[in-house]
Design a protein around this motif. Structure first.
Motif, PDB file in Angstrom:
ATOM      1  N   ASN A 107       0.850  -1.187   0.000  1.00  0.00           N
ATOM      2  CA  ASN A 107       0.000   0.000   0.000  1.00  0.00           C
ATOM      3  C   ASN A 107       0.894   1.247   0.000  1.00  0.00           C
ATOM      4  O   ASN A 107       1.432   1.621   1.039  1.00  0.00           O
ATOM      5  CB  ASN A 107      -0.906   0.008   1.225  1.00  0.00           C
ATOM      6  CG  ASN A 107      -1.905   1.162   1.213  1.00  0.00           C
ATOM      7  OD1 ASN A 107      -1.648   2.213   0.650  1.00  0.00           O
ATOM      8  ND2 ASN A 107      -3.046   0.948   1.849  1.00  0.00           N
ATOM      9  N   PRO A 108       1.084   1.886  -1.138  1.00  0.00           N
ATOM     10  CA  PRO A 108       2.003   3.025  -1.202  1.00  0.00           C
ATOM     11  C   PRO A 108       1.540   4.224  -0.377  1.00  0.00           C
ATOM     12  O   PRO A 108       2.365   4.960   0.166  1.00  0.00           O
ATOM     13  CB  PRO A 108       2.059   3.351  -2.696  1.00  0.00           C
ATOM     14  CG  PRO A 108       0.791   2.808  -3.263  1.00  0.00           C
ATOM     15  CD  PRO A 108       0.482   1.595  -2.463  1.00  0.00           C
ATOM     16  N   ALA A 109       0.236   4.420  -0.272  1.00  0.00           N
ATOM     17  CA  ALA A 109      -0.276   5.567   0.485  1.00  0.00           C
ATOM     18  C   ALA A 109       0.123   5.459   1.960  1.00  0.00           C
ATOM     19  O   ALA A 109       0.504   6.460   2.588  1.00  0.00           O
ATOM     20  CB  ALA A 109      -1.793   5.647   0.349  1.00  0.00           C
ATOM     21  N   THR A 110       0.038   4.258   2.497  1.00  0.00           N
ATOM     22  CA  THR A 110       0.424   4.043   3.891  1.00  0.00           C
ATOM     23  C   THR A 110       1.904   4.335   4.100  1.00  0.00           C
ATOM     24  O   THR A 110       2.300   4.991   5.074  1.00  0.00           O
ATOM     25  CB  THR A 110       0.124   2.587   4.308  1.00  0.00           C
ATOM     26  OG1 THR A 110      -1.281   2.351   4.186  1.00  0.00           O
ATOM     27  CG2 THR A 110       0.554   2.328   5.742  1.00  0.00           C
ATOM     28  N   LEU A 111       2.730   3.863   3.176  1.00  0.00           N
ATOM     29  CA  LEU A 111       4.170   4.084   3.279  1.00  0.00           C
ATOM     30  C   LEU A 111       4.514   5.558   3.088  1.00  0.00           C
ATOM     31  O   LEU A 111       5.383   6.099   3.797  1.00  0.00           O
ATOM     32  CB  LEU A 111       4.909   3.225   2.260  1.00  0.00           C
ATOM     33  CG  LEU A 111       4.881   1.717   2.527  1.00  0.00           C
ATOM     34  CD1 LEU A 111       5.443   0.950   1.339  1.00  0.00           C
ATOM     35  CD2 LEU A 111       5.684   1.385   3.785  1.00  0.00           C
ATOM     36  N   ASP A 112       3.850   6.226   2.148  1.00  0.00           N
ATOM     37  CA  ASP A 112       4.095   7.651   1.930  1.00  0.00           C
ATOM     38  C   ASP A 112       3.757   8.459   3.180  1.00  0.00           C
ATOM     39  O   ASP A 112       4.494   9.373   3.573  1.00  0.00           O
ATOM     40  CB  ASP A 112       3.261   8.163   0.756  1.00  0.00           C
ATOM     41  CG  ASP A 112       3.740   7.637  -0.590  1.00  0.00           C
ATOM     42  OD1 ASP A 112       4.884   7.145  -0.671  1.00  0.00           O
ATOM     43  OD2 ASP A 112       2.963   7.715  -1.557  1.00  0.00           O
ATOM     44  N   SER A 113       2.636   8.121   3.793  1.00  0.00           N
ATOM     45  CA  SER A 113       2.205   8.833   4.994  1.00  0.00           C
ATOM     46  C   SER A 113       3.186   8.614   6.142  1.00  0.00           C
ATOM     47  O   SER A 113       3.539   9.555   6.864  1.00  0.00           O
ATOM     48  CB  SER A 113       0.798   8.350   5.392  1.00  0.00           C
ATOM     49  OG  SER A 113       0.389   8.944   6.594  1.00  0.00           O
ATOM     50  N   ALA A 114       3.622   7.355   6.312  1.00  0.00           N
ATOM     51  CA  ALA A 114       4.569   7.032   7.379  1.00  0.00           C
ATOM     52  C   ALA A 114       5.886   7.766   7.176  1.00  0.00           C
ATOM     53  O   ALA A 114       6.466   8.316   8.115  1.00  0.00           O
ATOM     54  CB  ALA A 114       4.796   5.530   7.432  1.00  0.00           C
ATOM     55  N   LYS A 115       6.344   7.779   5.940  1.00  0.00           N
ATOM     56  CA  LYS A 115       7.615   8.449   5.630  1.00  0.00           C
ATOM     57  C   LYS A 115       7.509   9.946   5.909  1.00  0.00           C
ATOM     58  O   LYS A 115       8.443  10.553   6.475  1.00  0.00           O
ATOM     59  CB  LYS A 115       7.979   8.195   4.171  1.00  0.00           C
ATOM     60  CG  LYS A 115       9.360   8.689   3.760  1.00  0.00           C
ATOM     61  CD  LYS A 115       9.647   8.240   2.330  1.00  0.00           C
ATOM     62  CE  LYS A 115      11.002   8.638   1.842  1.00  0.00           C
ATOM     63  NZ  LYS A 115      11.276   8.134   0.470  1.00  0.00           N
ATOM     64  N   ALA A 116       6.395  10.555   5.528  1.00  0.00           N
ATOM     65  CA  ALA A 116       6.200  11.984   5.771  1.00  0.00           C
ATOM     66  C   ALA A 116       6.219  12.287   7.269  1.00  0.00           C
ATOM     67  O   ALA A 116       6.789  13.302   7.701  1.00  0.00           O
ATOM     68  CB  ALA A 116       4.882  12.440   5.148  1.00  0.00           C
ATOM     69  N   ARG A 117       5.600  11.405   8.078  1.00  0.00           N
ATOM     70  CA  ARG A 117       5.583  11.610   9.533  1.00  0.00           C
ATOM     71  C   ARG A 117       6.989  11.531  10.110  1.00  0.00           C
ATOM     72  O   ARG A 117       7.381  12.339  10.960  1.00  0.00           O
ATOM     73  CB  ARG A 117       4.686  10.567  10.214  1.00  0.00           C
ATOM     74  CG  ARG A 117       3.208  10.776  10.006  1.00  0.00           C
ATOM     75  CD  ARG A 117       2.392   9.983  11.039  1.00  0.00           C
ATOM     76  NE  ARG A 117       2.803   8.582  11.120  1.00  0.00           N
ATOM     77  CZ  ARG A 117       2.292   7.618  10.362  1.00  0.00           C
ATOM     78  NH1 ARG A 117       1.382   7.916   9.445  1.00  0.00           N
ATOM     79  NH2 ARG A 117       2.691   6.364  10.509  1.00  0.00           N
ATOM     80  N   VAL A 118       7.759  10.526   9.660  1.00  0.00           N
ATOM     81  CA  VAL A 118       9.124  10.365  10.163  1.00  0.00           C
ATOM     82  C   VAL A 118       9.969  11.579   9.800  1.00  0.00           C
ATOM     83  O   VAL A 118      10.710  12.114  10.641  1.00  0.00           O
ATOM     84  CB  VAL A 118       9.756   9.069   9.605  1.00  0.00           C
ATOM     85  CG1 VAL A 118      11.258   9.041   9.908  1.00  0.00           C
ATOM     86  CG2 VAL A 118       9.091   7.844  10.216  1.00  0.00           C
ATOM     87  N   LEU A 119       9.869  12.035   8.548  1.00  0.00           N
ATOM     88  CA  LEU A 119      10.647  13.195   8.114  1.00  0.00           C
ATOM     89  C   LEU A 119      10.256  14.452   8.898  1.00  0.00           C
ATOM     90  O   LEU A 119      11.124  15.263   9.255  1.00  0.00           O
ATOM     91  CB  LEU A 119      10.452  13.423   6.611  1.00  0.00           C
ATOM     92  CG  LEU A 119      11.091  12.369   5.689  1.00  0.00           C
ATOM     93  CD1 LEU A 119      10.642  12.582   4.248  1.00  0.00           C
ATOM     94  CD2 LEU A 119      12.614  12.417   5.783  1.00  0.00           C
ATOM     95  N   ALA A 120       8.968  14.596   9.190  1.00  0.00           N
ATOM     96  CA  ALA A 120       8.504  15.754   9.964  1.00  0.00           C
ATOM     97  C   ALA A 120       9.051  15.710  11.390  1.00  0.00           C
ATOM     98  O   ALA A 120       9.468  16.742  11.942  1.00  0.00           O
ATOM     99  CB  ALA A 120       6.975  15.800   9.978  1.00  0.00           C
ATOM    100  N   LYS A 121       9.062  14.528  11.979  1.00  0.00           N
ATOM    101  CA  LYS A 121       9.603  14.384  13.340  1.00  0.00           C
ATOM    102  C   LYS A 121      11.090  14.711  13.369  1.00  0.00           C
ATOM    103  O   LYS A 121      11.572  15.414  14.270  1.00  0.00           O
ATOM    104  CB  LYS A 121       9.366  12.958  13.854  1.00  0.00           C
ATOM    105  CG  LYS A 121       7.918  12.651  14.188  1.00  0.00           C
ATOM    106  CD  LYS A 121       7.764  11.220  14.679  1.00  0.00           C
ATOM    107  CE  LYS A 121       6.316  10.894  14.993  1.00  0.00           C
ATOM    108  NZ  LYS A 121       6.142   9.510  15.505  1.00  0.00           N
ATOM    109  N   LEU A 122      11.826  14.206  12.390  1.00  0.00           N
ATOM    110  CA  LEU A 122      13.259  14.464  12.344  1.00  0.00           C
ATOM    111  C   LEU A 122      13.544  15.945  12.123  1.00  0.00           C
ATOM    112  O   LEU A 122      14.490  16.494  12.706  1.00  0.00           O
ATOM    113  CB  LEU A 122      13.909  13.613  11.259  1.00  0.00           C
ATOM    114  CG  LEU A 122      13.972  12.110  11.560  1.00  0.00           C
ATOM    115  CD1 LEU A 122      14.387  11.322  10.328  1.00  0.00           C
ATOM    116  CD2 LEU A 122      14.934  11.827  12.719  1.00  0.00           C
ATOM    117  N   ALA A 123      12.728  16.605  11.312  1.00  0.00           N
ATOM    118  CA  ALA A 123      12.891  18.042  11.098  1.00  0.00           C
ATOM    119  C   ALA A 123      12.653  18.806  12.402  1.00  0.00           C
ATOM    120  O   ALA A 123      13.388  19.751  12.727  1.00  0.00           O
ATOM    121  CB  ALA A 123      11.928  18.529  10.009  1.00  0.00           C
ATOM    122  N   THR A 124      11.645  18.378  13.154  1.00  0.00           N
ATOM    123  CA  THR A 124      11.361  19.004  14.450  1.00  0.00           C
ATOM    124  C   THR A 124      12.531  18.820  15.404  1.00  0.00           C
ATOM    125  O   THR A 124      12.951  19.761  16.092  1.00  0.00           O
ATOM    126  CB  THR A 124      10.087  18.396  15.069  1.00  0.00           C
ATOM    127  OG1 THR A 124       8.977  18.662  14.219  1.00  0.00           O
ATOM    128  CG2 THR A 124       9.811  18.975  16.447  1.00  0.00           C
TER     129      THR A 124
END
Length: 260
Positions: free
Chosen positions: A235-252
């Protein structure tokens, strides 16, 4: 099991640690679940990142028990025996390589200020703490526990989470990242987060499990396989969403200068 009992048992034992494990190591029995003691108590207090699986399997348990026995027979202290036992075989091979690729891909190595997360397994090992949501090995009908029944649904399993894993989080302090391997471990961290033990940005959940069986999901996460070529199992949408969350956390965390 006391340290003295553990030392005496392993020093004298000629057991091959194949299944079944020695009855003296049995900690709890709940229905078809059995929990055994194995030397996975060591906590690397200098760690800045924690990789957390579900529970040690029989193979990892045997390696740890054999290593601890060898260390004790050579005259090592119990604490040193436990440390080397826990380090034996942790996230080696394909799974470790996949994990490194994903962590580097999202920039964890940059946050840690190291060349690559591969260094966590050699020259920068002091930054890594490897553990499990269930510290001690659990078996279901004699086979490795893989997350079913849910860890928070059974008393003996939930107790491990709320006692041992919670202890590790407290000891490691607030300046530590956690990488739960798979959704079942992530669920446990969300539970502990709700209890105030850590903050949401500390938990880098959503990465595909680094098992070789997840090759397609990992390849898509890394940008190596295009969306249109994915099988129906991914499911690419699930993976895209997870990746976006991880990148946002790391940016924070970067903006907060998390490790400074």
């Amino acid at each position: 099991m006391s340290l003295e009992q553990f030392s005496r048992l392993l020093s004298a034992s000629t057991h091959t640690f194949a299944h079944p494990l020695p009855a003296e190591l049995l900690l709890a029995s709940e229905g078809n679940l059995q929990t055994f003691y194995a030397p996975f108590d060591h906590i690397n207090t200098s760690a800045r990142i924690v990789i957390c699986g579900i529970t040690p399997g029989l193979q990892q348990t045997r390696l740890a028990l054999d290593e601890a026995r060898q260390q004790l027979r050579q005259g090592s202290s119990i604490e040193h025996a436990k440390q080397t036992a826990k380090e034996t075989g942790s996230f080696a091979g394909t799974m470790g390589n996949n994990l490194v690729r994903m962590l580097d891909h999202v920039g964890v190595h940059t946050l840690l200020d190291i060349e690559s997360c591969a260094r966590l397994f050699d020259t920068q090992r002091h930054l890594l703490h490897s553990t499990s949501a269930l510290r001690y090995p659990v078996f279901v009908n004699g086979k490795d526990y893989s997350g079913s029944p849910a860890m928070l649904s059974r008393t003996s399993l939930r107790q491990q989470v709320e006692t041992h894993l919670a202890e590790e989080i407290r000891v490691l302090g607030p300046q530590c990242l956690y990488v739960p391997l798979g959704p079942k471990v992530a669920e446990v961290f969300h539970h502990l987060q709700a209890r105030g033990l850590l903050k949401a940005e500390q938990v880098l959940d959503g990465l595909p499990h680094p098992s070789g069986a997840n090759a397609e999901r990992i390849s898509y996460f890394l940008g190596r396989k295009p969306r249109e070529k994915l099988s129906s199992k991914t499911n690419p949408a699930t993976l895209d969403s997870a990746k976006a969350r991880v990148l946002a956390k790391l940016a924070t965390l970067q903006s907060k200068r998390f490790f400074d």
